[in-house]
Design an enzyme around this catalytic site. Structure first.
Site, PDB file in Angstrom:
ATOM      1  N   SER A 142      34.470  33.832  43.720  1.00 51.84           N
ATOM      2  CA  SER A 142      35.102  32.716  42.996  1.00 51.84           C
ATOM      3  C   SER A 142      34.784  31.436  43.767  1.00 51.84           C
ATOM      4  CB  SER A 142      36.616  32.946  42.976  1.00 51.84           C
ATOM      5  OG  SER A 142      37.308  31.753  42.673  1.00 51.84           O
ATOM      6  N   TYR A 155      44.492  34.731  47.425  1.00 51.12           N
ATOM      7  CA  TYR A 155      43.241  34.869  46.640  1.00 51.12           C
ATOM      8  C   TYR A 155      42.089  34.210  47.398  1.00 51.12           C
ATOM      9  CZ  TYR A 155      40.223  34.662  42.434  1.00 51.12           C
ATOM     10  OH  TYR A 155      39.198  34.795  41.519  1.00 51.12           O
TER      11      TYR A 155
HETATM   12  N1  NAP Z   1      39.108  34.719  35.109  1.00 49.07           N
HETATM   13  C1  NAP Z   1      38.671  33.679  35.797  1.00 49.07           C
HETATM   14  O1  NAP Z   1      38.872  32.507  35.403  1.00 49.07           O
HETATM   15  C2  NAP Z   1      37.888  33.896  37.079  1.00 49.07           C
HETATM   16  C3  NAP Z   1      37.351  32.791  37.755  1.00 49.07           C
HETATM   17  C4  NAP Z   1      36.608  33.003  38.912  1.00 49.07           C
HETATM   18  C5  NAP Z   1      36.419  34.300  39.384  1.00 49.07           C
HETATM   19  N2  NAP Z   1      36.961  35.343  38.717  1.00 49.07           N
HETATM   20  C6  NAP Z   1      36.752  36.691  39.233  1.00 49.07           C
HETATM   21  O2  NAP Z   1      36.046  37.421  38.245  1.00 49.07           O
HETATM   22  C7  NAP Z   1      36.454  38.791  38.291  1.00 49.07           C
HETATM   23  C8  NAP Z   1      36.923  39.220  36.903  1.00 49.07           C
HETATM   24  O3  NAP Z   1      38.046  38.436  36.559  1.00 49.07           O
HETATM   25  P1  NAP Z   1      38.670  38.550  35.086  1.00 49.07           P
HETATM   26  O4  NAP Z   1      39.752  37.534  35.029  1.00 49.07           O
HETATM   27  O5  NAP Z   1      37.578  38.550  34.088  1.00 49.07           O
HETATM   28  O6  NAP Z   1      39.331  40.020  35.205  1.00 49.07           O
HETATM   29  P2  NAP Z   1      40.315  40.768  34.184  1.00 49.07           P
HETATM   30  O7  NAP Z   1      40.104  40.315  32.789  1.00 49.07           O
HETATM   31  O8  NAP Z   1      41.703  40.701  34.759  1.00 49.07           O
HETATM   32  O9  NAP Z   1      39.802  42.281  34.304  1.00 49.07           O
HETATM   33  C9  NAP Z   1      39.929  42.988  35.509  1.00 49.07           C
HETATM   34  C10 NAP Z   1      39.169  44.291  35.377  1.00 49.07           C
HETATM   35  O10 NAP Z   1      39.260  45.015  36.620  1.00 49.07           O
HETATM   36  C11 NAP Z   1      39.849  46.301  36.381  1.00 49.07           C
HETATM   37  N3  NAP Z   1      40.644  46.634  37.566  1.00 49.07           N
HETATM   38  C12 NAP Z   1      41.688  45.932  38.086  1.00 49.07           C
HETATM   39  N4  NAP Z   1      42.161  46.546  39.184  1.00 49.07           N
HETATM   40  C13 NAP Z   1      41.381  47.649  39.380  1.00 49.07           C
HETATM   41  C14 NAP Z   1      41.372  48.684  40.342  1.00 49.07           C
HETATM   42  N5  NAP Z   1      42.254  48.715  41.351  1.00 49.07           N
HETATM   43  N6  NAP Z   1      40.433  49.656  40.238  1.00 49.07           N
HETATM   44  C15 NAP Z   1      39.534  49.645  39.219  1.00 49.07           C
HETATM   45  N7  NAP Z   1      39.494  48.686  38.277  1.00 49.07           N
HETATM   46  C16 NAP Z   1      40.412  47.709  38.355  1.00 49.07           C
HETATM   47  C17 NAP Z   1      40.685  46.097  35.108  1.00 49.07           C
HETATM   48  O11 NAP Z   1      40.932  47.287  34.402  1.00 49.07           O
HETATM   49  P3  NAP Z   1      42.227  48.209  34.732  1.00 49.07           P
HETATM   50  O12 NAP Z   1      43.415  47.291  34.803  1.00 49.07           O
HETATM   51  O13 NAP Z   1      42.289  49.187  33.613  1.00 49.07           O
HETATM   52  O14 NAP Z   1      41.945  48.857  36.039  1.00 49.07           O
HETATM   53  C18 NAP Z   1      39.723  45.217  34.318  1.00 49.07           C
HETATM   54  O15 NAP Z   1      38.658  45.978  33.791  1.00 49.07           O
HETATM   55  C19 NAP Z   1      37.532  38.881  39.367  1.00 49.07           C
HETATM   56  O16 NAP Z   1      36.954  39.288  40.583  1.00 49.07           O
HETATM   57  C20 NAP Z   1      38.044  37.461  39.465  1.00 49.07           C
HETATM   58  O17 NAP Z   1      38.597  37.182  40.729  1.00 49.07           O
HETATM   59  C21 NAP Z   1      37.685  35.182  37.572  1.00 49.07           C
END
Ligand code: NAP
Length: 270
Positions: A142, A155
């Site tokens: 991130s 985070y």
């Molecule tokens: N969203 C943003 O604006 C943003 C910005 C910058 C960076 N990021 C990074 O991008 C990545 C994805 O973010 P997102 O917001 O798109 O995620 P998200 O929609 O919350 O999805 C998270 C995914 O990870 C899985 N997961 C969570 N905990 C897990 C565990 N312990 N073991 C296995 N699977 C697990 C979830 O499925 P289950 O719950 O079924 O396990 C789901 O498939 C993250 O690393 C986040 O920090 C996001």
């Protein structure tokens, strides 16, 4: 993009959000995709939807990758079934909102587990096999990996550890086909501004906002996934988006005081 055709691609966090977009982009480019997440129904739904939109079979494994033995078990199962892994995409991660002064060590430990150890567990289990095939690693961190920001201390800390680990992998193991660190700003999604309702409830204006109030518009997830695959295929080491955020990191290297001033200016709720 022929580059990804028939590559064996494991995407952790592939059932939702950015992981799902990257998995879809890989399948559309002809890769054999294996999704990893905990909830089996979500995995099935994501695999079916990606298959229907790309015409590629998509497999999945249910595991909590914060558990080293569960992560190792999934990697072993994929290697046994497909003969190896060409690209490991570590996307699992989560943020929360909290004031540093009120944050317990346990909260830090939980954020380290999901944002750092999850990627370490999968990568270390796959590493020897990846080296043997000149496979790639893509780690999704991130912008928070590179800058302090209010209300997201654990985070920031855990994503910085992930960035350091990713840099170490790239530097120490040139035998890998490539190691890409991805540092995106807030990503556009339907539930933006809702996700942190619980942890942000008592923290005042801006705590629920995407990026905890950073003045940046959300990245398009589909476009971001495409850029990630392009950058990895081109052997890039780092992808920071939006690119203008890099100016802050240059400034920080010379004057953290000026960097802090800029951070306050770029926070809607300073
Ligand atoms: N969203 C943003 O604006 C943003 C910005 C910058 C960076 N990021 C990074 O991008 C990545 C994805 O973010 P997102 O917001 O798109 O995620 P998200 O929609 O919350 O999805 C998270 C995914 O990870 C899985 N997961 C969570 N905990 C897990 C565990 N312990 N073991 C296995 N699977 C697990 C979830 O499925 P289950 O719950 O079924 O396990 C789901 O498939 C993250 O690393 C986040 O920090 C996001």
């Amino acid at each position: 993009m022929d580059f990804w055709k028939n590559k064996i691609a494991v995407v952790t966090g592939g059932s939702k959000g950015l992981g799902r977009e990257i998995a879809r982009a890989l399948a559309a480019a002809g890769a054999r995709v294996i999704l990893v997440a905990r909830n089996e129904a979500d995995l099935q739904e994501a695999a079916d939807a990606i298959s229907a939109s790309t015409g590629q079979a998509v497999d999945f494994h249910s595991a909590d990758v914060t558990d080293p033995s569960a992560a190792a078990h999934v990697i072993e199962a994929v290697v046994n079934e497909y003969g190896g892994i060409d690209v490991l995409v570590n996307v699992v991660g989560a943020s929360l909102r909290t004031k540093l002064v009120e944050t317990s060590p346990e909260t830090f430990r939980r954020q380290m587990a999901i944002n750092f150890e999850s990627a370490v567990n999968c990568t270390q289990a796959a590493l020897k096999g990846l080296i043997a095939r000149r496979g790639r690693v893509i780690n999704v961190a991130s912008l928070a990996a590179k800058t302090p920001w209010p209300l997201v201390g654990p985070y920031v800390t855990s994503k910085a550890a992930l960035a350091a680990y990713t840099n170490q992998l790239r530097f120490e193991i040139p035998e890998l086909g490539g190691v890409l660190l991805v540092c995106p700003g807030p990503i556009r999604r339907a539930d933006s501004g809702e996700r942190y309702r619980e942890s942000a409830a008592a923290l005042g204006e801006g705590a629920q906002a995407p990026g905890a109030g950073v003045k940046l518009s959300g990245l398009d997830p589909d476009e971001l996934a495409r850029r990630v695959l392009q950058a990895s295929a081109a052997g890039k080491r780092e992808l920071v988006l939006p690119r203008k955020a890099q100016w802050l990191f240059f400034v920080d290297a010379f004057s953290p005081r000026l960097g802090d001033w800029l951070r306050r200016r770029f926070n809607r709720h300073r």
